[in-house]
Design a protein around this motif. Structure first.
Motif, PDB file in Angstrom:
ATOM      1  N   THR A 146       0.808  -1.213   0.000  1.00  0.00           N
ATOM      2  CA  THR A 146       0.000   0.000   0.000  1.00  0.00           C
ATOM      3  C   THR A 146       0.843   1.266   0.000  1.00  0.00           C
ATOM      4  O   THR A 146       0.306   2.356  -0.060  1.00  0.00           O
ATOM      5  CB  THR A 146      -0.904   0.018   1.246  1.00  0.00           C
ATOM      6  N   ASP A 147       2.142   1.130   0.067  1.00  0.00           N
ATOM      7  CA  ASP A 147       3.023   2.267   0.296  1.00  0.00           C
ATOM      8  C   ASP A 147       3.886   2.601  -0.923  1.00  0.00           C
ATOM      9  O   ASP A 147       4.938   3.195  -0.767  1.00  0.00           O
ATOM     10  CB  ASP A 147       3.938   1.910   1.469  1.00  0.00           C
ATOM     11  N   CYS A 148       3.468   2.205  -2.106  1.00  0.00           N
ATOM     12  CA  CYS A 148       4.316   2.384  -3.282  1.00  0.00           C
ATOM     13  C   CYS A 148       4.512   3.849  -3.667  1.00  0.00           C
ATOM     14  O   CYS A 148       5.381   4.157  -4.468  1.00  0.00           O
ATOM     15  CB  CYS A 148       3.789   1.569  -4.454  1.00  0.00           C
ATOM     16  N   ASN A 149       3.732   4.739  -3.064  1.00  0.00           N
ATOM     17  CA  ASN A 149       3.951   6.158  -3.318  1.00  0.00           C
ATOM     18  C   ASN A 149       5.282   6.632  -2.717  1.00  0.00           C
ATOM     19  O   ASN A 149       5.737   7.726  -3.023  1.00  0.00           O
ATOM     20  CB  ASN A 149       2.789   6.999  -2.776  1.00  0.00           C
ATOM     21  N   LYS A 150       5.915   5.799  -1.902  1.00  0.00           N
ATOM     22  CA  LYS A 150       7.221   6.150  -1.319  1.00  0.00           C
ATOM     23  C   LYS A 150       8.390   5.709  -2.204  1.00  0.00           C
ATOM     24  O   LYS A 150       9.546   5.955  -1.869  1.00  0.00           O
ATOM     25  CB  LYS A 150       7.362   5.533   0.071  1.00  0.00           C
ATOM     26  N   MET A 151       8.110   5.085  -3.329  1.00  0.00           N
ATOM     27  CA  MET A 151       9.190   4.592  -4.190  1.00  0.00           C
ATOM     28  C   MET A 151      10.098   5.694  -4.734  1.00  0.00           C
ATOM     29  O   MET A 151      11.305   5.492  -4.816  1.00  0.00           O
ATOM     30  CB  MET A 151       8.632   3.719  -5.318  1.00  0.00           C
TER      31      MET A 151
ATOM     32  N   VAL B 171       8.858   0.294   4.406  1.00  0.00           N
ATOM     33  CA  VAL B 171       8.027   0.608   3.236  1.00  0.00           C
ATOM     34  C   VAL B 171       7.243  -0.636   2.840  1.00  0.00           C
ATOM     35  O   VAL B 171       7.815  -1.697   2.602  1.00  0.00           O
ATOM     36  CB  VAL B 171       8.899   1.109   2.056  1.00  0.00           C
ATOM     37  N   ASP B 172       5.923  -0.506   2.765  1.00  0.00           N
ATOM     38  CA  ASP B 172       5.043  -1.625   2.434  1.00  0.00           C
ATOM     39  C   ASP B 172       4.757  -1.630   0.930  1.00  0.00           C
ATOM     40  O   ASP B 172       3.689  -1.246   0.477  1.00  0.00           O
ATOM     41  CB  ASP B 172       3.740  -1.513   3.222  1.00  0.00           C
ATOM     42  N   CYS B 173       5.791  -2.034   0.170  1.00  0.00           N
ATOM     43  CA  CYS B 173       5.666  -2.085  -1.287  1.00  0.00           C
ATOM     44  C   CYS B 173       6.676  -3.092  -1.809  1.00  0.00           C
ATOM     45  O   CYS B 173       7.870  -2.971  -1.530  1.00  0.00           O
ATOM     46  CB  CYS B 173       5.934  -0.692  -1.884  1.00  0.00           C
ATOM     47  N   ASP B 174       6.198  -4.070  -2.565  1.00  0.00           N
ATOM     48  CA  ASP B 174       7.102  -5.095  -3.093  1.00  0.00           C
ATOM     49  C   ASP B 174       8.162  -4.518  -4.025  1.00  0.00           C
ATOM     50  O   ASP B 174       9.230  -5.110  -4.191  1.00  0.00           O
ATOM     51  CB  ASP B 174       6.317  -6.177  -3.827  1.00  0.00           C
TER      52      ASP B 174
END
Length: 140
Positions: free
Chosen positions: A5-10, A36-39
């Motif tokens: 849910t956190d891919c906006n932090k990429m 960071v919760d993003c694969d």
């Protein structure tokens, strides 16, 4: 694969990874990226694990960091073979790894990146960063 849910932090993950110079910066990056919760962070985490080898003098620890990061990155690429960022991170690791480690898919990854960069779902400025970093480390 759930992309979290956190891919906006990429964008921050990408820029912070490329800014790492010191061991303290690497340690801070590792602490931050783990939250960071993003694969999509996985190739950066794996590469940062490998980079820990730069900051230790113990040969076995160097090899363990390298192997741990490589295993994470290779598993991610096996599950996501068309992920251009994973291929890019692997290429950067390969370009910086000592040759005796026999970590070499450079031509395959370079070709994949060059073929898919224009259509990749990435910010244009990051595409340019990728191409610049690859060119900086190679004669091609």
């Amino acid at each position: 694969m759930n992309s979290g849910t956190d891919c906006n932090k990429m964008p921050k993950v990408r820029s912070e990874f490329h800014a790492i110079i010191t061991e303290d910066e690497l340690d801070l990056f590792l602490d931050n990226v783990k939250t960071v919760d993003c694969d999509l962070k996985t190739p950066y985490l794996a590469s940062a694990i490998m980079r820990q080898a730069e900051f230790t003098n113990w040969p076995f620890r160097k090899l363990n960091y390298f192997k741990e990061g490589k295993d994470v990155l290779e598993d991610y690429i096996a599950e996501n073979p068309n992920n251009i960022e994973a291929r890019y991170m692997r290429l950067l690791c390969q370009l910086n790894a000592p040759s005796f480690l026999n970590y070499d898919d450079k031509e395959e990854d370079r070709d994949f990146i060059n073929t898919h960069i224009k259509t990749a779902n990435l910010p244009e400025d990051f595409k340019q960063t990728m191409l610049f970093n690859i060119k900086k480390h190679t004669n091609k």
